[in-house]
Design an enzyme around this catalytic site. Structure first.
Site, PDB file in Angstrom:
ATOM      1  N   HIS A  96       0.806  -1.229   0.000  1.00  0.00           N
ATOM      2  CA  HIS A  96       0.000   0.000   0.000  1.00  0.00           C
ATOM      3  C   HIS A  96       0.839   1.280   0.000  1.00  0.00           C
ATOM      4  CE1 HIS A  96       0.526  -1.034   4.295  1.00  0.00           C
ATOM      5  NE2 HIS A  96       0.492   0.276   4.529  1.00  0.00           N
ATOM      6  N   ASP A  97       2.013   1.245   0.592  1.00  0.00           N
ATOM      7  CA  ASP A  97       2.830   2.463   0.670  1.00  0.00           C
ATOM      8  C   ASP A  97       4.056   2.427  -0.237  1.00  0.00           C
ATOM      9  OD1 ASP A  97       1.369   4.134   2.248  1.00  0.00           O
ATOM     10  OD2 ASP A  97       2.311   3.500   4.148  1.00  0.00           O
ATOM     11  N   LYS A 121       5.946   5.459  -1.587  1.00  0.00           N
ATOM     12  CA  LYS A 121       6.841   6.292  -0.778  1.00  0.00           C
ATOM     13  C   LYS A 121       8.273   6.239  -1.305  1.00  0.00           C
ATOM     14  CE  LYS A 121       4.254   6.606   3.496  1.00  0.00           C
ATOM     15  NZ  LYS A 121       4.122   6.183   4.893  1.00  0.00           N
ATOM     16  N   HIS A 147       2.231   9.749  -2.528  1.00  0.00           N
ATOM     17  CA  HIS A 147       2.734   8.357  -2.497  1.00  0.00           C
ATOM     18  C   HIS A 147       1.645   7.398  -2.977  1.00  0.00           C
ATOM     19  CE1 HIS A 147       0.637   7.890   1.470  1.00  0.00           C
ATOM     20  NE2 HIS A 147       0.685   6.594   1.210  1.00  0.00           N
ATOM     21  N   HIS A 149      -6.028   3.681  -0.549  1.00  0.00           N
ATOM     22  CA  HIS A 149      -6.069   3.368   0.882  1.00  0.00           C
ATOM     23  C   HIS A 149      -6.162   4.606   1.776  1.00  0.00           C
ATOM     24  CE1 HIS A 149      -1.686   4.000   0.482  1.00  0.00           C
ATOM     25  NE2 HIS A 149      -1.609   4.085   1.810  1.00  0.00           N
ATOM     26  N   HIS A 150      -6.041   5.820   1.194  1.00  0.00           N
ATOM     27  CA  HIS A 150      -6.279   7.023   2.003  1.00  0.00           C
ATOM     28  C   HIS A 150      -7.582   7.721   1.633  1.00  0.00           C
ATOM     29  CE1 HIS A 150      -2.554   6.929   4.290  1.00  0.00           C
ATOM     30  NE2 HIS A 150      -1.891   6.661   3.160  1.00  0.00           N
ATOM     31  N   ASP A 166      -4.672  -0.898   7.923  1.00  0.00           N
ATOM     32  CA  ASP A 166      -3.514  -0.004   8.039  1.00  0.00           C
ATOM     33  C   ASP A 166      -3.654   0.885   9.278  1.00  0.00           C
ATOM     34  OD1 ASP A 166      -1.137   1.176   7.278  1.00  0.00           O
ATOM     35  OD2 ASP A 166      -2.117   2.664   5.982  1.00  0.00           O
TER      36      ASP A 166
HETATM   37 FE   LIG Z   1      -0.189   5.240   2.885  1.00  0.00          FE
HETATM   38 FE   LIG Z   2       0.863   1.510   6.311  1.00  0.00          FE
END
Ligand SMILES: [Fe+2]
Ligand SMILES: [Fe+2]
Length: 409
Positions: A266-267, A270, A295, A319-320, A348
């Site tokens: 998911h990240d 970044k 990201h 996911h955000h 998360d």
């Molecule tokens: Fe994230």
């Molecule tokens: Fe995370």
């Protein structure tokens, strides 16, 4: 009569005999009945348009034979060829003195090289049910007790043989078919073994490729979180919470297994965010915040290139997002947000609350549960989460604690 019965019983006896074995026994028996000291059985063979006679059993009591398989043309120039093409039985008293009006002659090559003297002969055809000649039996040199020289075969002996040559022919034909089937079966079996070996090899390769794929994904996920302080097993736990939620939502096995390895990515975006922003100790300014939030889109760009990572791409970009449309980067609401992203959002945040971050201490499960069900000054669960996902958490929150404990850093 007794000879015929005996022969029939003998022929019918061993069911599983090889063609070669059967022919040997037939020739032995025919010699025993007629007193012949030598003999040959030829089998008619065909490949395409060409046909020939193949000697498949050769016996001689007097001399050692060194070759037993040989072939002769299927034409009336030889005695066996004549019998095969005409279907007639032939009796010759002296092979070295064949009457000139007969179409065939005797080939003395064998006698010359072996020192044997072929004299009398009885040759008759083996026929199948269609009356087609499938082979020829040649009996040579009839021995009679009390005489030195081989004696001629008699018409009575020929008549004795004649009634059951078609029975022998039928059995020989059957044995020949069995032999062909056995040969084909053996070829098929070995082909089959080869295929199985080949398939195993491919399966190994596939499983190695699969292992390599999974490992690359884990490494990618790990590489992405390298700057996130104290995250440790975070990505592994997010995989497990997400898998658990998917199972509780009744999603397919394939979906559940896919989210189990996609959630950790998911990240991944970044990796594309400036390290100075990622590692900044204090609060981010507006520009830095905007870059940090990207990201999600960066992750989507990285992951959307791979067919198997479509769900991971959805998760990265979604996911955000929040259920009421107040999230980022696209402000999607409700079911416009991919389900996988709605699931990972819950997973998360639960894990982030439990962990210690530079801006907050680690929270207990109870405190986390309170925030995710009643909310606090930062999180409003009623607008943040998919209600179905939130219900799974509310009703099974102890399982989230178990996963946390099991995979603690
Ligand atoms: Fe994230
Ligand atoms: Fe995370």
């Amino acid at each position: 009569m007794s000879v015929i019965v005996e022969f029939l019983e003998f022929i019918e006896q061993p069911r599983q005999q090889s063609l070669k074995g059967l022919l040997g026994r037939v020739l032995n028996k025919a010699r025993e009945i007629t007193g012949a000291e030598a003999g040959t059985i030829f089998i008619r063979r065909r490949r395409g348009a060409s046909e020939w006679l193949e000697a498949r059993s050769v016996q001689n009591e007097r001399i050692r034979l060194n070759k037993s398989d040989f072939r002769i043309p299927l034409d009336p120039a030889s005695i066996a060829g004549f019998v095969a093409t005409s279907g007639e039985t032939v009796i010759i008293d002296d092979l070295y003195d064949i009457p000139g009006d007969l179409p065939f002659s005797f080939d003395r090559t064998f006698d010359i090289t072996s020192g044997y003297r072929s004299r009398s002969m009885l040759a008759f055809p083996l026929v199948n049910l269609d009356r087609k000649v499938i082979g020829v039996v040649q009996l040579i040199n009839r021995r009679v007790e009390g005489t030195d020289q081989p004696q001629p075969f008699t018409d009575e002996q020929a008549d004795l043989i004649l009634p059951f040559n078609h029975i022998v022919g039928r059995v020989v034909e059957q044995a020949e078919m069995v032999e062909q089937i056995r040969t084909k079966n053996a070829a098929l079996r070995s082909k089959n073994k080869e295929l199985i070996r080949h398939r195993k090899h491919i399966e190994n390769l596939q499983s190695e490729t699969e292992d390599a794929f999974m490992l690359s994904i884990q490494l990618l996920a790990r590489a992405a979180e390298i700057h996130d302080e104290g995250t440790g097993n975070h990505i592994v736990r997010v995989n497990e919470y997400s898998h658990y939620i998917a199972v509780k939502l009744g999603l397919s096995d394939k979906y559940c297994e896919t989210i189990r390895f996609c959630a950790q990515l998911h990240d991944v975006g970044k990796m594309s965010v400036n390290t100075a922003i990622l590692t900044k100790a204090g609060a981010l300014d507006e520009d830095e915040r905007v870059e940090m939030d990207r990201h999600t889109s960066y992750g989507h760009q990285i992951l959307a290139q791979n067919d198997r990572l479509q769900m991971a791409a959805d998760i990265a970009i979604g996911h955000h997002e929040k259920w009421d449309g107040s999230g980022y980067p696209n402000g999607l609401a409700g079911e416009d947000i991919p389900l996988s992203a709605r699931i990972v959002a819950m997973a998360d945040i639960y894990d982030a609350l439990r962990a210690e971050r530079h801006y907050k201490p680690a929270f207990s499960h109870e405190k986390t549960y309170a925030i995710l069900t009643e909310g606090d000054d930062r999180i409003d669960p009623s607008t943040h989460f998919d209600p179905a996902v939130a219900a799974v958490f509310r009703e099974n929150h102890n399982e989230f604690e178990r996963i946390w404990n099991r995979l603690a850093d």
